[in-house]
Scaffold this active site. Structure first.
Site, PDB file in Angstrom:
ATOM      1  CB  SER A 133      28.499  44.953  37.672  1.00 52.46           C
ATOM      2  OG  SER A 133      28.455  45.620  36.530  1.00 52.46           O
ATOM      3  CE1 TYR A 157      23.925  41.992  34.209  1.00 52.78           C
ATOM      4  CE2 TYR A 157      25.000  43.867  34.504  1.00 52.78           C
ATOM      5  CZ  TYR A 157      25.001  42.639  34.610  1.00 52.78           C
ATOM      6  OH  TYR A 157      26.185  42.096  35.027  1.00 52.78           O
TER       7      TYR A 157
END
Length: 341
Positions: A133, A157
């Protein structure tokens, strides 16, 4: 993609995260191109596109978790896949903030377990794609992100993504594992049932005649890439893995047209003819980077990849999928109430 259909025909492909948004569409594409798919599934969600489409009946299923190394090792040795797509992960930023342990277990431990199982599974594992990501870059002083930037996530995250990418690179540079990393921005498309995400949540709210919730102040900037373009990117990255300048590398995939959350919601509002419904802007987001978008020139130059769906086309296809899905769910709900089931 040139020679793509012939490339995947009869190849054995192991997919983690096969019930997720991208995993479901990736499995669909691989099956259409003649691949023999083995799917690692933790939880069988009956609403997943993989199950609803019937594709689950066409794949070999391994039930288990990434955190269970023995399951991964057994799956690879039993099925001897040629290619591995590692998509399974905890994917919600808010959930990672609330439960960092689960986030690190799934996204970090799960990644090195999968890579170690592949290392021990040599020589039949010939190519591995790890889905990452833009969050792996963390906060940058200048944008867009380019692949030469350091990976310096700060919140749970982001840190998990930074760690997983560094571990993946280590397995290539230390052990010669044939692996590459795919970094995308926000992925949207039919089949995403995480209603806290902006695209499915907004579409469902407008479909119900309700105000869509915007957790930020609406000015946050992101890339939005349609799921079928993401699948094309992953497949192309796998096909090109044996070419110079690909293995061990990270690649950004982006339409390179960033926009704010408000701009995205207003596009959906127009396409669904819902301008009369006001937005519920709460400005309560935590652990989120304000602006993130990617430069995809490396993917263009080395992989000859460009996205095929403009935003409006992707949103139309996505809205059509959710309308059909929500209509079906509404009918089922009404039937259950009429019959008292």
């Amino acid at each position: 993609m040139e020679n793509l259909v012939n490339f995947w025909r009869d190849r054995r492909v192991f997919v983690t995260g096969a019930t997720g948004l991208v995993g479901s569409w990736l499995v669909k594409a691989l099956l259409a191109q003649g691949a023999q798919v083995i799917a690692l599934i933790r939880d069988a969600d009956p609403q997943s596109e993989l199950l609803r489409s019937g594709d689950l009946r066409r794949v070999a299923v391994v039930n288990g978790r990434l955190e269970d190394f023995a399951t991964l090792e057994r799956a690879l040795h039993d099925h001897e896949p040629d290619t591995v797509f590692h998509l399974a992960a905890q994917t919600i930023v808010g959930a990672a903030h609330r439960n960092p342990l689960e986030n690190f277990e799934s996204n970090v431990r799960g990644t090195y377990h999968l890579l170690e199982a592949c290392r021990r599974g040599q020589p039949f594992v010939q190519r591995i794609v790890v889905a990452s990501s833009d969050k792996a870059y963390g906060t940058a002083e200048t944008l867009p992100y380019v692949e030469t930037m350091p990976l310096r996530g700060q919140h749970p995250y982001e840190v998990a993504k930074s760690c997983a990418d560094l571990i993946t690179a280590a397995y290539h540079h230390t052990y010669g594992l044939p692996v590459a990393i795919a970094r995308c921005g926000n992925i949207y498309g039919g089949g995403d049932l995480n209603w806290s995400r902006i695209v499915p949540g907004t579409i469902r709210a407008f479909w119900r005649g309700e105000r869509p919730v915007i957790r930020s102040d609406g000015t946050y900037v992101r890339d939005y890439l349609y799921v079928e373009d993401v699948v094309d990117a992953y497949l192309r990255l796998a096909v090109y893995l044996d070419r110079p300048g690909v293995a061990g590398e990270g690649f950004n995939f982006s339409p390179e047209r960033p926009l704010t959350v408000l701009e995205l919601v207003e596009r959906i509002q127009d396409l669904m003819d819902c301008r009369h419904i006001p937005l519920d802007i709460r400005n309560t987001a935590v652990g989120e980077i304000h602006s993130q978008y990617l430069d995809a020139s490396k993917a263009r130059e080395r992989l000859h990849w460009t996205p095929r769906r403009p935003l409006e086309d992707g949103l139309r296809a996505t809205i059509a999928w959710y309308r059909a899905f929500l209509d079906e769910q509404d009918r089922l709900w009404k039937d259950r109430n009429l019959t008292g089931a």
